[in-house]
Design an enzyme around this catalytic site. Structure first.
Site, PDB file in Angstrom:
ATOM      1  N   ALA A 122       0.833  -1.202   0.000  1.00 23.30           N
ATOM      2  CA  ALA A 122       0.000   0.000   0.000  1.00 23.30           C
ATOM      3  C   ALA A 122       0.867   1.251   0.000  1.00 23.30           C
ATOM      4  CB  ALA A 122      -0.936  -0.009   1.209  1.00 23.30           C
ATOM      5  N   ARG A 444     -12.127 -18.659   4.528  1.00 24.48           N
ATOM      6  CA  ARG A 444     -11.034 -18.969   5.456  1.00 24.48           C
ATOM      7  C   ARG A 444     -11.508 -19.184   6.885  1.00 24.48           C
ATOM      8  NH1 ARG A 444      -6.411 -14.761   3.112  1.00 24.48           N
ATOM      9  NH2 ARG A 444      -5.892 -16.040   1.288  1.00 24.48           N
ATOM     10  N   HIS A 551      -4.713 -12.002   9.091  1.00 25.35           N
ATOM     11  CA  HIS A 551      -5.120 -10.663   8.657  1.00 25.35           C
ATOM     12  C   HIS A 551      -6.061 -10.077   9.701  1.00 25.35           C
ATOM     13  CE1 HIS A 551      -5.785  -7.791   5.207  1.00 25.35           C
ATOM     14  NE2 HIS A 551      -6.858  -7.517   5.918  1.00 25.35           N
ATOM     15  N   LEU A 596      -4.305  -7.979  -1.783  1.00 26.39           N
ATOM     16  CA  LEU A 596      -3.473  -7.317  -2.795  1.00 26.39           C
ATOM     17  C   LEU A 596      -4.317  -6.363  -3.633  1.00 26.39           C
ATOM     18  CD1 LEU A 596      -1.226 -10.328  -3.888  1.00 26.39           C
ATOM     19  CD2 LEU A 596      -0.554  -8.358  -2.517  1.00 26.39           C
TER      20      LEU A 596
END
Length: 615
Positions: A122, A444, A551, A596
């Site tokens: 980023a 996930r 994350h 991403l």
């Protein structure tokens, strides 16, 4: 010592082993060459540059490990120690020699148009785009090398590109997945998404009616899957879903991000479309070079060549705030000296807090427990620094309780790319008895919850054909892991079961049933929705896996222009954020491949907003 060139092997990051050549005279280390081809590029590069240089210059092994790359640092030192001992020297004596003296720099003051805090994907994309607009850019990175979590990412970046995706045949089960979307009641869709959902249903119906055999995709499918994939309820019954404005901004701009990255020099594999675990759909644009390094080195080199200033080992500690406006930051170098940066715009891109277990435990409202010893896939740099800086400026927070666990992580290190990590259509997940226990194509958090219910540890089963679809590995790495006992290989499923402690009959029956589901294109047991390969060609492999922190969905509240907002949803002047540092987009669960997409899209948007506002 006996002078000569000594060939040794040093333990690297994860399960790789680095060949090293150490040239010794009778009393000196003359030269150190590290062959780091088997290492994860971008994770420990600074080790292989800095340590050999420092050791040769100072003739001591008493050197500090490079921050964030401790395993690789010790690997290099251990390899050199081995060479010294083989030559008849005493490596322990070399380790007790004085440390190299360090020189403290003078405090400094700098000015720029744009200050970026955090040199991951980023931050680098924001820097590159700002430079394209003619802005003077300074980046602060607390670690010795750039990359952050992006350097550890698998590489596939989600972007719907239907004209390209039409080149690929649909897999068994993909049309059934689309039919399920058509049949979903509109009442289950939140109001702001309903109009788009109805348009998507029409798109899907038209595709199904055509009886086409290509891979369907659209921006709307990406939008709705991102929304549904992130819609979750926490332990207290609070529901969360991605903010409509952020989700639509992402999906409508991410293909431009792919094209922009291509323009800067990232090469994508146009011959294959793929997806990481939990992505729900094949829309991954995967770089030709391995993993996230493909993005980092292109962006990093571009920024440096075009005048961007990157200060590594320089941690931003406080923002400069005057009259309610952020005007830069005060940072500290690793030697203790201070850097003050005065700027017109500050962008927080320091990532989330996945490497800060205590912070995860503090905010968690989704998992019953986050263990003290849980592993993480994250860079050690990702400890919540950017979020803390934002809070000090009065920023609001959103979604902080939702921590994503990566289900298919290394049980010891938390790494992603040990063992055989394949696209989810080829996943076969079995528990310690040898039983399948979940739809391997699911999100996930679903996979992680199922794994935890099985005791945490499970195995990914592959045969010789499935092995060929594995991400970012080599036969040498596979062989090394088998030798180290971190990956299991056998000529029959029965033998594989015995090696891993499973019941042989159970494993054989599980694989036999799975193969029949591949033939049918339907899984009556767990509802796996997409299949590719059967598991039948010896040799067979078992990769041990266990969920790890991956994350953190929560972060600073931002708008579609990447402004940071306070608790009253008012813009904090001079402050912007992008990537995992910000929240509100992924909500309760992030789709694989969307991180991403997020960082490169909102990193660009932050720079474009600044270019509009700061002349």
């Amino acid at each position: 010592m006996k002078a000569g060139k000594y060939q040794v092997r040093a333990k690297g990051h994860g399960t790789s082993f680095m060949p090293m050549e150490v040239t010794l005279s009778d009393n000196k280390i003359e030269k150190i060459e590290v062959d780091a081809q088997g290492e994860t590029k971008g994770v420990a590069d600074e080790v292989f540059h800095r340590l050999p240089e420092e050791i040769v210059k100072n003739q001591t092994l008493n050197v500090d490990a490079v921050s964030g790359a401790t395993i690789s640092s010790h690997g290099v030192i251990d390899g050199i120690s081995q060479a010294i001992d083989e030559a008849g020297g005493d490596s322990n004596e070399w380790k007790k020699r004085p440390k190299p003296s360090s020189h403290k720099q003078a405090d400094s003051e700098l000015t720029a148009d744009v200050l970026i805090i955090g040199a991951g994907g980023a931050g680098l994309s924001a820097a590159a785009r700002a430079i394209e607009f003619g802005k003077k850019v300074i980046i602060l990175e607390k670690y010795p090398q750039i990359g952050g979590n992006t350097a550890r990412a698998g590489g596939p970046m989600n972007a719907a590109e239907p004209n390209w995706q039409k080149n690929f045949k649909c897999l068994p089960g993909e049309k059934e997945t689309l039919k399920q979307l058509i049949e979903m009641p509109i009442s289950e869709i939140d109001e702001e998404y309903q109009a788009d959902f109805k348009k998507l249903q029409k798109q899907i119906q038209k595709y199904l009616d055509s009886d086409a055999n290509y891979l369907f995709d659209s921006v709307l499918l990406h939008e709705i899957q991102t929304y549904l994939g992130g819609k979750r309820v926490d332990l207290k019954g609070h529901e969360i879903h991605g903010k409509y404005e952020l989700v639509t901004t992402l999906v409508n701009n991410v293909l431009d991000s792919v094209k922009w990255l291509e323009k800067l020099g990232v090469k994508f594999d146009k011959d294959n479309v793929t997806m990481p675990v939990g992505a729900l759909w094949r829309r991954g644009h995967k770089p030709v070079e391995p993993m996230g390094y493909a993005f980092i080195h292109v962006l990093g080199d571009w920024v440096k060549v075009h005048g961007g200033k990157i200060l590594t080992e320089t941690k931003a500690e406080d923002l400069l705030i005057s009259d309610g406006k952020v005007k830069g930051a005060i940072a500290k170098r690793s030697d203790g000296s201070q850097v003050t940066v005065h700027t017109k715009a500050t962008v927080l891109t320091a990532g989330g807090f996945g490497a800060n277990t205590q912070m995860c435990q503090k905010y968690n409202t989704y998992w019953k427990e986050i263990a003290d010893d849980i592993a993480t896939t994250n860079s050690p740099a990702i400890t919540g620094d950017g979020i803390k800086l934002g809070l000090a400026a009065g920023a609001g927070l959103v979604g902080m309780g939702f921590i994503q666990l990566m289900p298919v992580s290394d049980p010891v290190t938390g790494e992603l790319f040990t063992g055989l990590q394949t696209p989810p259509e080829n996943y076969i997940m079995v528990n310690q008895k040898g039983e399948r226990f979940v739809n391997e194509y699911a999100e996930r958090d679903t996979l992680a919850s199922a794994a935890i219910a099985q005791g945490g540890l499970f195995y990914l089963i592959a045969d010789d054909k499935i092995k060929e679809t594995a991400y970012n590995t080599s036969q040498e790495a596979i062989d090394a892991q088998i030798k180290a006992g971190t990956l299991y290989k056998a000529n029959t499923l029965e033998e594989l079961a015995k090696e891993t402690g499973m019941n042989p009959t159970t494993l054989v029956n599980s694989i036999k049933k799975y193969n029949s589901y591949v033939e049918q294109g339907h899984d009556p047991e767990f509802g796996k929705s997409v299949f590719n390969l059967k598991c039948e060609k010896a040799p067979f492999y078992a990769t041990p896996r266990k969920p790890a922190i991956h994350h953190t969905m929560g972060g600073l509240v931002i708008d579609t222009k990447a402004h940071v907002l306070n608790d009253d949803n008012k813009i904090i002047q001079g402050l912007y954020s992008a990537g995992e540092n910000a929240g509100g987009l992924h909500a309760g669960n992030r789709l694989g491949g969307n991180s991403l997409a997020d960082i490169f899209t909102f990193g660009r948007i932050a720079a474009e907003t600044i270019a509009d506002e700061i002349k």
